[in-house]
Design a protein around this motif. Structure first.
Motif, mmCIF file in Angstrom:
data_model
loop_
_atom_site.group_PDB
_atom_site.id
_atom_site.type_symbol
_atom_site.label_atom_id
_atom_site.label_comp_id
_atom_site.label_asym_id
_atom_site.label_seq_id
_atom_site.Cartn_x
_atom_site.Cartn_y
_atom_site.Cartn_z
ATOM 1 N N TRP A 38 0.834 -1.191 0.000
ATOM 2 C CA TRP A 38 0.000 0.000 0.000
ATOM 3 C C TRP A 38 0.879 1.255 0.000
ATOM 4 N N THR A 39 0.217 2.414 0.001
ATOM 5 C CA THR A 39 0.991 3.652 0.108
ATOM 6 C C THR A 39 0.377 4.532 1.186
ATOM 7 N N ASP A 46 -3.491 4.505 1.386
ATOM 8 C CA ASP A 46 -4.111 4.173 0.100
ATOM 9 C C ASP A 46 -3.917 2.674 -0.133
ATOM 10 N N ARG A 47 -5.042 1.948 -0.252
ATOM 11 C CA ARG A 47 -4.939 0.484 -0.306
ATOM 12 C C ARG A 47 -4.855 -0.069 -1.720
ATOM 13 N N THR A 48 -4.595 0.778 -2.698
ATOM 14 C CA THR A 48 -4.396 0.247 -4.041
ATOM 15 C C THR A 48 -3.067 -0.502 -4.053
ATOM 16 N N PRO A 49 -3.106 -1.780 -4.432
ATOM 17 C CA PRO A 49 -1.859 -2.545 -4.401
ATOM 18 C C PRO A 49 -0.834 -1.966 -5.370
ATOM 19 N N THR A 50 0.388 -1.857 -4.895
ATOM 20 C CA THR A 50 1.452 -1.328 -5.753
ATOM 21 C C THR A 50 2.782 -1.938 -5.337
ATOM 22 N N ASP A 52 5.507 -0.130 -5.685
ATOM 23 C CA ASP A 52 6.393 1.034 -5.561
ATOM 24 C C ASP A 52 7.336 0.937 -4.374
#
Lengths: 286, 276, 371
Positions: A38-39, A46-50, A52
């Motif tokens: 997450w970020t 923000d739980r959109t998988p990434t 990064d």
């Protein structure tokens, strides 16, 4: 009691402890793993998988340097600690006859001094005006204080080799003490001298203890964070310090999680490798 | 091996012990040293640093916090350890290796990982940090030690002893009360003492998980930045060291008593070797 | 059967089956132990004898079948409520209690006065020849003393049955032999039913009124020691108990007095009818057995038994009072073992020498087919 009733009874008995580690350890660890994808922007997650965080952890020079340095320091500490510990374990297992328990007790006592204070005291010993320099100069060995002792990787290695000493000695001692003495006599009877006997019998049979000692020292060392802070200086900082910073001041828990996971994966892989090599060595030589 | 190499080994072992004890010996030296700078040479004897400790309100609070945390952690970890140790020593059940492995995992897990994981979990659940969150973490790292100590106590407990009691007409509870408990009691006390000592000394988890109530090691950490406070930190460290050794000797003595009661070789393996 | 007592059945096992998961430890055991009997369960390790003992004690429950003790069905009755007491293999002396506390352990629930308790404990210790050891700590006892205390602890409960799980296996040979006699004499004098588990056939023969020989969860033969030795029911029992020579043989005919059997190297012989086991199928005879002591060396052409053969001594094992010789049979490479008492004036038999060996038809054993 039938085997099935026995199994049920065993499961019932272990369940409180199992549930505790499941909820308090396994679930949080899984959460850390999830976090690393997450970020975070200040306090908003923000739980959109990434990927990064992993890109940063492996790509950015600062993290990569810290990671590599941590691995290098941990491995050095482990090798030094185990090498220094082996003769002591051997001595207690084979040479000490009646006072084994006392020796083992004495070996563990320093371990129970506050870890913080032990590290701090190493700083006192190794410092510019420290105990060691004072002693060396007092005895006329050196004219000026040695400066390579403190605030670098050397200091970290010495301090950690001291901190983990009992954890290295005890598994090796246990493995050595378990060796059936008649095996050694058999080797001698079959023509082995002391050296060949040691390399062909003692060492392979002590291998499980050596591997255990290696892993017990290596894994926690990777996560150590007090020692680098107190005696490491800037070039002695390790990955754990960065993890702490990410969870603390930097307020970037996902990156901290990614660093933690990366460190665990790296150290896990190295441990598995050591375990397999140890097994091969122990197996082949016997 | 030859006599010569045997002697070298002894010399090496003694040098190694000096290395092990160097920092430990310095601690009381500086605690009683009449100088504000922690360095050699020593200047004179004083108990001023100990007196200073006594009047320190923050320190007292930290000490009480540490006691609360250490006692709670020791009791809970020993209880959880007893369940797991009994199950491991006496029964075989599916997934035993995995379950016991997970319970013992904190032994090889870097403390910072345990601390971070709990921190993440607690913040996700919206729970604020307090002393009990430190206890949660300490129970995790103490339980493996409790399991190791109690496993050897339960393993030494011959199954036929409990059967004999049952066979002689005693009930299950009566058997526990008259045979099982007396025989493992020293192990339980030994586990309590060792868990107490571990918790009392633990810093990293306490540092991450403590709220406004700090424990002793966290307090010490905060003091290390102020050179003027260092001598009294040394005094505090000395007291803690003496207490730790006292508890350990007591714990070891109890463990040996347990072993002797069970008719085992008392010298075989201390609490620490059991862990290894 | 212990006919001299002519008493009631104490333990009755009926089709007792015990399974552990998929493993069947006991396949339907049927047996009756009489009151006052010294009964032994004899067999190699893993034959189910200990499991059977634990079923009687109540530590395990049978998968099916029934167990009755003194006429009462034991179904659902746990070990602490049964009229049996056990002497464990490890003795299970409570290490934190002294001798008196160990022996008095089970009496505590009977709420006796301190005096009564001391008297009971004292009497029990007297019985096992341990009077005066009350204050001794558990770890100060020798192996033999632990065994005695364990026995006293069981006897003080006045059980209907004492169960003994290999109680002598931890003792050295001399002490073991002494304890065997003591245990048997004690049992005879107090008259309590004893059930002993052992893998030592000699021990079972010396001590027991009756023995059940067990293999793989089944009773192979249940008989008095003498019957077991002299008339083993199967080849397996015969080879488990004592030394036995087996020789290939087949039945060739029947006469008025018995069965004609052709035995390899020994020739044709008529076996008297009374020596032939009931239910034996003549066509199934493949071999016969003969004990070493039933083969006797005949010196100086003296008139010996009706049958004899000329063999050659190939080796010997000296046991002090006895010597065992290996004798090669005529016209064969097969050897038989014969035993001789080393009496003062007997002639010397040496390996390599020819020797004449006598035997009688009565000593030839036939076995039923194995299951």
């Amino acid at each position: 009691m039938s085997t099935r009733a026995e199994a049920a009874q065993g499961l019932r008995l272990v369940s409180p402890t199992f549930l505790y580690v499941l909820v308090m350890l396994a679930a949080p660890l899984a959460m850390v793993a999830a976090f690393s994808f997450w970020t975070q922007d200040y306090l908003i997650i923000d739980r959109t998988p990434t990927l990064d965080n992993y890109r940063a952890a492996l790509g950015e020079p600062i993290y990569r340097t810290l990671l590599l340095r941590s691995v290098a320091i941990s491995l050095t500490v482990t090798v030094v600690t185990v090498l220094l510990a082996f003769p002591v374990a051997y001595f207690v297992a084979f040479r000490v006859k009646r006072q084994q328990a006392l020796w083992l007790f004495l070996i563990t006592v320093p371990f129970w001094t506050s870890y913080l204070l032990r590290v701090f005291l190493w700083k006192v010993i190794l410092g510019y005006n420290g105990v060691l320099n004072a002693t060396l100069m007092g005895m006329g060995f050196t004219d000026a204080p040695l400066t390579f002792l403190l605030y670098n990787a050397n200091a970290v290695v010495i301090t950690l080799a001291h901190a983990w000493a009992p954890f290295a000695i005890l598994p090796i001692f246990v493995a050595l003490a378990r060796i059936d003495r008649s095996l050694l006599e058999a080797a001698e009877d079959l023509g082995d001298g002391p050296f060949r006997r040691f390399t062909r019998i003692t060492l392979p049979l002590a291998m499980p203890g050596v591997v255990a000692a290696t892993l017990i020292v290596l894994i926690p060392t990777m996560g150590d964070y007090i020692t680098p802070r107190l005696v490491g200086g800037t070039e002695g900082l390790m990955i754990a310090n960065m993890i702490q910073i990410q969870f603390g001041q930097a307020n970037n828990a996902p990156l901290g999680a990614a660093l933690a996971v990366t460190a665990m994966v790296v150290i896990g892989t190295i441990s598995a490798g050591i375990f397999l090599i140890g097994k091969r060595l122990g197996g082949r030589l016997t | 091996m030859t006599r010569l190499s045997s002697n070298w080994l002894a010399v090496y072992a003694i040098i190694y012990m000096i290395f092990l004890y160097a920092p430990v010996v310095l601690l009381p030296l500086f605690a009683f040293n009449d100088a504000t700078i922690i360095a050699l040479p020593l200047s004179g004897f004083t108990t001023a640093w100990f007196e200073q400790l006594w009047g320190n309100q923050t320190l007292r609070t930290a000490a009480i916090n540490s006691l609360i945390v250490a006692i709670s952690s020791a009791v809970i970890a020993t209880l959880l350890g007893a369940f797991a140790a009994r199950a491991a020593a006496r029964y075989s059940f599916p997934g035993k290796t995995g379950i016991i492995g997970l319970i013992m995992l904190p032994l090889v897990l870097p403390e910072i990982i345990v601390a971070v994981a709990l921190l993440v979990a607690l913040s996700q659940l919206g729970l604020s940090l307090a002393l009990w969150t430190v206890v949660v973490g300490h129970v995790l790292i103490c339980t493996p030690f409790a399991v190791a100590i109690l496993s050897s106590a339960f393993r030494g407990l011959d199954r036929e002893l409990e059967e004999a009691s049952f066979d002689l007409g005693e009930s299950r509870w009566g058997t526990f009360r008259r045979v099982t408990f007396p025989l493992v009691l020293p192990g339980v006390i030994s586990s309590l003492l060792i868990c107490f000592t571990i918790s009392l000394d633990e810093f990293i988890i306490a540092f991450f998980l403590t709220g406004t109530d700090v424990t002793l090691p966290v307090y010490i950490w905060s003091q290390l930045r102020f050179p003027a406070r260092l001598p009294s930190v040394m005094a505090l460290g000395t007291i803690l060291l003496v207490l730790s050794i006292l508890f350990l000797v007591l714990g070891e003595w109890m463990r040996r008593r347990a072993a002797r009661r069970q008719g085992q070789d008392a010298a075989a393996g201390g609490a620490m070797t059991g862990v290894a | 059967m212990n006919e001299t007592n002519g008493s009631a059945p104490m333990i009755e096992l009926e089709k007792t089956v015990k399974r552990f998961g998929t493993f069947t430890a006991l396949h339907g055991i049927d047996a009756t132990v009489q009151e006052g009997e010294f009964f032994s369960l004899l067999g190699p390790s893993g034959c189910g004898k200990t499991t059977l003992l634990r079923l009687i004690a109540g530590f395990e429950n049978p998968t099916s079948g029934s167990i009755r003790i003194a006429g009462h069905d034991m179904r659902g009755i746990p070990a602490n409520k049964r009229p049996t007491n056990m002497v464990f293999q490890s003795y299970a002396i409570f290490p934190h209690l002294n001798v008196a506390q160990n022996v008095g352990y089970g009496l505590k629930r009977r709420h006796l006065s301190r005096r009564e308790m001391a008297r009971e404990v004292g009497e029990a210790l007297e019985m096992v020849d341990m009077a005066g050891y009350e204050r001794r700590a558990a770890h100060e006892l020798s192996g033999g003393q632990r065994q005695r205390v364990a026995l006293a602890r069981a006897l003080v409960m006045r059980p209907k049955v004492v169960l003994l799980d290999e109680p002598l296996s931890a003792l050295d040979k001399k002490l073991r032999e002494q304890m065997q006699r003591e245990l048997r004499d004690l049992q005879r004098s107090i008259g309590i039913t004893f059930v002993l588990v052992t893998h030592d056939q000699e021990e079972a023969l010396i001590m027991s009124d009756r023995i059940a020989v067990m293999f793989e969860g089944r009773i192979a033969q249940m008989a008095t020691p003498e019957e077991l030795y002299r008339r083993p029911a199967s080849r397996r029992v015969a080879s488990f108990i004592g030394v036995m020579n087996f020789l290939p043989a087949r039945a060739t005919g029947e006469t008025q007095t018995g069965l004609v059997v052709q035995i390899e190297s020994l020739g044709e012989v008529v076996l008297p009818s009374h020596t032939i086991p009931a239910g034996l199928r003549v066509d199934d005879i493949r071999e016969v057995g003969i004990r070493p002591e039933m083969l006797t060396v005949i010196f100086d052409d003296a008139p010996g038994p009706r049958h004899s053969f000329e063999g050659q001594v190939s080796g010997n094992s000296y046991y002090g009072d006895m010597t065992y010789y290996d004798v090669v049979l005529p016209g064969s490479e097969r050897t038989v073992t014969i035993s001789m008492r080393n009496t003062a004036n007997r002639a010397v038999v040496r390996p390599g020498n020819p020797v004449r060996v006598g035997w009688s038809a009565e000593s030839i054993l036939l076995f039923r087919q194995e299951d």
